[in-house]
Design a protein around this motif. Structure first.
Motif, PDB file in Angstrom:
ATOM      1  N   LEU A   1      83.737  30.637  67.257  1.00  0.00           N
ATOM      2  CA  LEU A   1      82.662  30.550  66.677  1.00  0.00           C
ATOM      3  C   LEU A   1      82.699  29.586  65.551  1.00  0.00           C
ATOM      4  O   LEU A   1      81.450  28.948  65.295  1.00  0.00           O
ATOM      5  CB  LEU A   1      82.286  31.999  66.010  1.00  0.00           C
ATOM      6  CG  LEU A   1      81.024  32.122  65.087  1.00  0.00           C
ATOM      7  CD1 LEU A   1      79.708  31.966  66.144  1.00  0.00           C
ATOM      8  CD2 LEU A   1      80.786  33.777  64.735  1.00  0.00           C
ATOM      9  N   ASP A   2      83.755  29.491  64.908  1.00  0.00           N
ATOM     10  CA  ASP A   2      83.823  28.333  63.957  1.00  0.00           C
ATOM     11  C   ASP A   2      83.553  26.935  64.511  1.00  0.00           C
ATOM     12  O   ASP A   2      82.852  26.160  64.269  1.00  0.00           O
ATOM     13  CB  ASP A   2      85.315  28.174  63.211  1.00  0.00           C
ATOM     14  CG  ASP A   2      85.378  29.453  62.240  1.00  0.00           C
ATOM     15  OD1 ASP A   2      84.380  29.729  61.857  1.00  0.00           O
ATOM     16  OD2 ASP A   2      86.660  29.659  62.030  1.00  0.00           O
ATOM     17  N   VAL A   3      83.933  26.592  65.860  1.00  0.00           N
ATOM     18  CA  VAL A   3      83.944  25.366  66.385  1.00  0.00           C
ATOM     19  C   VAL A   3      82.473  25.114  66.457  1.00  0.00           C
ATOM     20  O   VAL A   3      81.973  23.938  66.554  1.00  0.00           O
ATOM     21  CB  VAL A   3      84.907  25.546  67.771  1.00  0.00           C
ATOM     22  CG1 VAL A   3      84.351  23.939  68.517  1.00  0.00           C
ATOM     23  CG2 VAL A   3      86.501  25.312  67.439  1.00  0.00           C
TER      24      VAL A   3
ATOM     25  N   ALA B   1      80.885  19.566  57.840  1.00  0.00           N
ATOM     26  CA  ALA B   1      80.402  20.722  58.196  1.00  0.00           C
ATOM     27  C   ALA B   1      81.622  21.640  58.423  1.00  0.00           C
ATOM     28  O   ALA B   1      81.421  22.831  58.074  1.00  0.00           O
ATOM     29  CB  ALA B   1      79.991  20.601  59.723  1.00  0.00           C
ATOM     30  N   ILE B   2      82.762  21.037  58.371  1.00  0.00           N
ATOM     31  CA  ILE B   2      83.917  21.736  58.368  1.00  0.00           C
ATOM     32  C   ILE B   2      84.204  22.299  57.080  1.00  0.00           C
ATOM     33  O   ILE B   2      84.621  23.805  57.096  1.00  0.00           O
ATOM     34  CB  ILE B   2      85.403  21.177  58.698  1.00  0.00           C
ATOM     35  CG1 ILE B   2      85.227  20.635  60.208  1.00  0.00           C
ATOM     36  CG2 ILE B   2      86.649  21.664  58.266  1.00  0.00           C
ATOM     37  CD1 ILE B   2      86.359  19.779  60.488  1.00  0.00           C
ATOM     38  N   ARG B   3      83.764  21.711  55.833  1.00  0.00           N
ATOM     39  CA  ARG B   3      84.157  22.373  54.738  1.00  0.00           C
ATOM     40  C   ARG B   3      83.093  23.483  54.563  1.00  0.00           C
ATOM     41  O   ARG B   3      83.503  24.562  53.907  1.00  0.00           O
ATOM     42  CB  ARG B   3      83.747  21.153  53.689  1.00  0.00           C
ATOM     43  CG  ARG B   3      84.019  21.440  52.164  1.00  0.00           C
ATOM     44  CD  ARG B   3      84.020  20.196  51.318  1.00  0.00           C
ATOM     45  NE  ARG B   3      82.745  19.260  51.427  1.00  0.00           N
ATOM     46  CZ  ARG B   3      82.788  18.207  51.850  1.00  0.00           C
ATOM     47  NH1 ARG B   3      83.852  17.649  52.528  1.00  0.00           N
ATOM     48  NH2 ARG B   3      81.860  17.473  51.989  1.00  0.00           N
ATOM     49  N   VAL B   4      81.870  23.402  54.847  1.00  0.00           N
ATOM     50  CA  VAL B   4      80.667  24.492  54.980  1.00  0.00           C
ATOM     51  C   VAL B   4      81.424  25.684  55.485  1.00  0.00           C
ATOM     52  O   VAL B   4      81.284  26.902  55.067  1.00  0.00           O
ATOM     53  CB  VAL B   4      79.358  23.789  55.296  1.00  0.00           C
ATOM     54  CG1 VAL B   4      78.568  24.999  55.385  1.00  0.00           C
ATOM     55  CG2 VAL B   4      78.787  22.833  54.568  1.00  0.00           C
ATOM     56  N   VAL B   5      81.672  25.544  56.686  1.00  0.00           N
ATOM     57  CA  VAL B   5      82.228  26.779  57.665  1.00  0.00           C
ATOM     58  C   VAL B   5      83.253  27.343  56.991  1.00  0.00           C
ATOM     59  O   VAL B   5      83.457  28.469  56.953  1.00  0.00           O
ATOM     60  CB  VAL B   5      82.371  26.218  59.129  1.00  0.00           C
ATOM     61  CG1 VAL B   5      83.111  27.338  59.877  1.00  0.00           C
ATOM     62  CG2 VAL B   5      81.049  25.683  59.770  1.00  0.00           C
ATOM     63  N   ARG B   6      84.288  26.355  56.541  1.00  0.00           N
ATOM     64  CA  ARG B   6      85.558  27.085  55.603  1.00  0.00           C
ATOM     65  C   ARG B   6      85.173  27.814  54.551  1.00  0.00           C
ATOM     66  O   ARG B   6      85.611  29.005  54.149  1.00  0.00           O
ATOM     67  CB  ARG B   6      86.439  26.176  55.391  1.00  0.00           C
ATOM     68  CG  ARG B   6      87.378  25.623  56.777  1.00  0.00           C
ATOM     69  CD  ARG B   6      88.253  24.538  56.395  1.00  0.00           C
ATOM     70  NE  ARG B   6      89.412  25.102  55.929  1.00  0.00           N
ATOM     71  CZ  ARG B   6      90.493  24.545  55.735  1.00  0.00           C
ATOM     72  NH1 ARG B   6      90.576  23.017  55.770  1.00  0.00           N
ATOM     73  NH2 ARG B   6      91.757  24.770  55.370  1.00  0.00           N
ATOM     74  N   GLU B   7      84.203  27.251  53.810  1.00  0.00           N
ATOM     75  CA  GLU B   7      83.742  28.022  52.670  1.00  0.00           C
ATOM     76  C   GLU B   7      82.849  29.285  52.960  1.00  0.00           C
ATOM     77  O   GLU B   7      82.901  30.020  51.843  1.00  0.00           O
ATOM     78  CB  GLU B   7      82.933  27.049  51.616  1.00  0.00           C
ATOM     79  CG  GLU B   7      83.957  26.007  51.180  1.00  0.00           C
ATOM     80  CD  GLU B   7      83.084  24.899  50.148  1.00  0.00           C
ATOM     81  OE1 GLU B   7      81.813  25.075  50.249  1.00  0.00           O
ATOM     82  OE2 GLU B   7      83.786  24.026  49.794  1.00  0.00           O
ATOM     83  N   ARG B   8      81.952  29.235  53.763  1.00  0.00           N
ATOM     84  CA  ARG B   8      81.166  30.395  54.139  1.00  0.00           C
ATOM     85  C   ARG B   8      81.287  30.647  55.604  1.00  0.00           C
ATOM     86  O   ARG B   8      80.393  30.628  56.396  1.00  0.00           O
ATOM     87  CB  ARG B   8      79.923  29.925  53.791  1.00  0.00           C
ATOM     88  CG  ARG B   8      79.454  29.381  52.664  1.00  0.00           C
ATOM     89  CD  ARG B   8      78.087  28.920  52.436  1.00  0.00           C
ATOM     90  NE  ARG B   8      78.005  27.661  51.610  1.00  0.00           N
ATOM     91  CZ  ARG B   8      77.157  26.794  51.663  1.00  0.00           C
ATOM     92  NH1 ARG B   8      76.058  26.923  52.443  1.00  0.00           N
ATOM     93  NH2 ARG B   8      77.316  25.607  51.167  1.00  0.00           N
TER      94      ARG B   8
END
Length: 114
Positions: A63-65, A104-111
């Motif tokens: 889902l993260d990917v 985008a990775i930063r956003v997904v990791r934070e939220r």
């Protein structure tokens, strides 16, 4: 006349889950499946490399990917083209794609969504 979906939706197995298959889009009998955002393949290629580089620090789940891929595409300008389109100049540089991926990775990791 608007957008017409000619064939009924069918279900297909994808990644172990059942997902509805979208029928092809047509407008006045003209098929549209040959039109694609040129950044899709470019983002997938660069995303694979960036995730490999970050493997020690970040192991995204499926889902993260998907979230990173979709968010990256939304951060970049769309570049739709037909199959036979001649591309004279590519305004979206690979460095822009990589910057968007890292954002985008930063956003997904934070939220995370779970």
């Amino acid at each position: 006349m608007g957008i017409i979906r000619k064939q009924p939706a069918r279900e297909v197995v994808s990644g172990g889950s059942i997902m509805p298959k979208k029928p092809p889009l047509e407008i006045r009998g003209v098929p549209l499946e040959g039109i694609r955002n040129r950044n899709e393949c470019r983002v997938a290629k660069v995303l694979e490399r960036v995730l490999d580089e970050m493997a020690e620090d970040f192991t995204p789940d499926p889902l993260d990917v998907q979230d990173i891929y979709a968010l990256t595409l939304n951060l970049l300008p769309s570049r739709y083209a037909q199959r036979a389109t001649i591309i004279l100049k590519e305004p979206v540089k690979e460095c822009h794609i990589e910057t968007a991926i890292r954002r985008a990775i930063r956003v997904v990791r934070e939220r995370p969504k779970y």
